[in-house]
Design a protein around this motif. Structure first.
Motif, short mmCIF file in Angstrom:
data_model
loop_
_atom_site.label_atom_id
_atom_site.label_comp_id
_atom_site.label_asym_id
_atom_site.label_seq_id
_atom_site.Cartn_x
_atom_site.Cartn_y
_atom_site.Cartn_z
N SER A 18 0.82 -1.21 0.00
CA SER A 18 0.00 0.00 0.00
C SER A 18 0.86 1.26 0.00
CB SER A 18 -0.92 0.03 1.22
OG SER A 18 -1.82 -1.04 1.18
N PHE A 19 2.08 1.17 0.49
CA PHE A 19 2.99 2.31 0.47
C PHE A 19 3.62 2.48 -0.92
CE2 PHE A 19 7.14 4.29 1.11
CZ PHE A 19 6.78 5.42 1.82
N VAL A 20 3.96 1.38 -1.56
CA VAL A 20 4.70 1.43 -2.83
C VAL A 20 3.81 1.76 -4.02
CG1 VAL A 20 6.05 -0.01 -4.40
CG2 VAL A 20 6.53 -0.07 -1.98
N PRO A 22 1.15 3.86 -4.59
CA PRO A 22 1.00 5.27 -5.00
C PRO A 22 2.27 5.86 -5.60
CG PRO A 22 0.08 4.96 -2.82
CD PRO A 22 0.78 3.70 -3.17
N MET A 23 3.43 5.42 -5.09
CA MET A 23 4.69 5.92 -5.66
C MET A 23 4.86 5.47 -7.10
SD MET A 23 7.51 5.70 -2.74
CE MET A 23 7.42 6.73 -1.30
N LEU A 69 4.33 13.22 -1.74
CA LEU A 69 4.19 11.84 -2.20
C LEU A 69 4.34 10.87 -1.03
CD1 LEU A 69 3.78 9.92 -4.57
CD2 LEU A 69 6.25 10.00 -4.94
N PHE A 70 5.25 11.14 -0.12
CA PHE A 70 5.40 10.31 1.06
C PHE A 70 4.18 10.38 1.97
CE2 PHE A 70 10.18 10.44 0.55
CZ PHE A 70 10.28 9.11 0.23
N SER A 73 1.50 8.32 0.33
CA SER A 73 1.83 6.90 0.43
C SER A 73 1.64 6.38 1.85
CB SER A 73 3.28 6.66 -0.01
OG SER A 73 3.42 6.96 -1.38
N CYS A 76 -2.11 5.97 2.41
CA CYS A 76 -2.61 4.76 1.76
C CYS A 76 -2.16 3.51 2.52
CB CYS A 76 -2.11 4.69 0.32
SG CYS A 76 -2.89 5.88 -0.77
N SER A 77 -0.95 3.53 3.05
CA SER A 77 -0.45 2.41 3.82
C SER A 77 -1.27 2.23 5.10
CB SER A 77 1.02 2.66 4.17
OG SER A 77 1.53 1.63 4.94
#
Length: 97
Positions: A18-20, A22-23, A69-70, A73, A76-77
């Motif tokens: 979930s973190f990766v 969106p990036m 962006l972080f 992310s 979302c995570s």
């Protein structure tokens, strides 16, 4: 005990993915825009879209697009982790009945 380790493994994988995602989506979108920008007549349009994406990210990052962006992310995570915990809880409740 294996149920708890399975839960932790599932939770960790959910948090990472979930973190990766969106990036990759934002990075892929910007890469796609830069590739489309090489076609004649589309350079101004793609630069305008990329600039607006950067402004959108800077809004969430206190003026820095990368920090924005972080933040997106991490959000979302967090939501992915909450959803994974909810699914685990529902699975335990349905398994008892």
């Amino acid at each position: 005990m294996t149920i708890f380790t399975n839960f932790l493994r599932s939770l960790l994988l959910t948090i990472i993915f979930s973190f990766v995602v969106p990036m990759f989506l934002v990075g892929g979108g910007l890469l796609f825009l830069s590739l489309i920008g090489h076609f004649p007549g589309l350079q101004e349009l793609t630069e305008a879209i990329a600039t607006e994406i950067m402004h959108f990210l800077a809004t969430f990052g206190s003026g820095t697009p990368l920090r924005g962006l972080f933040v997106i992310s991490l959000t979302c995570s967090f939501v992915g982790a909450l959803f994974d915990m909810y699914v685990y809880y529902k699975y335990q409740i349905l398994r008892i009945n």
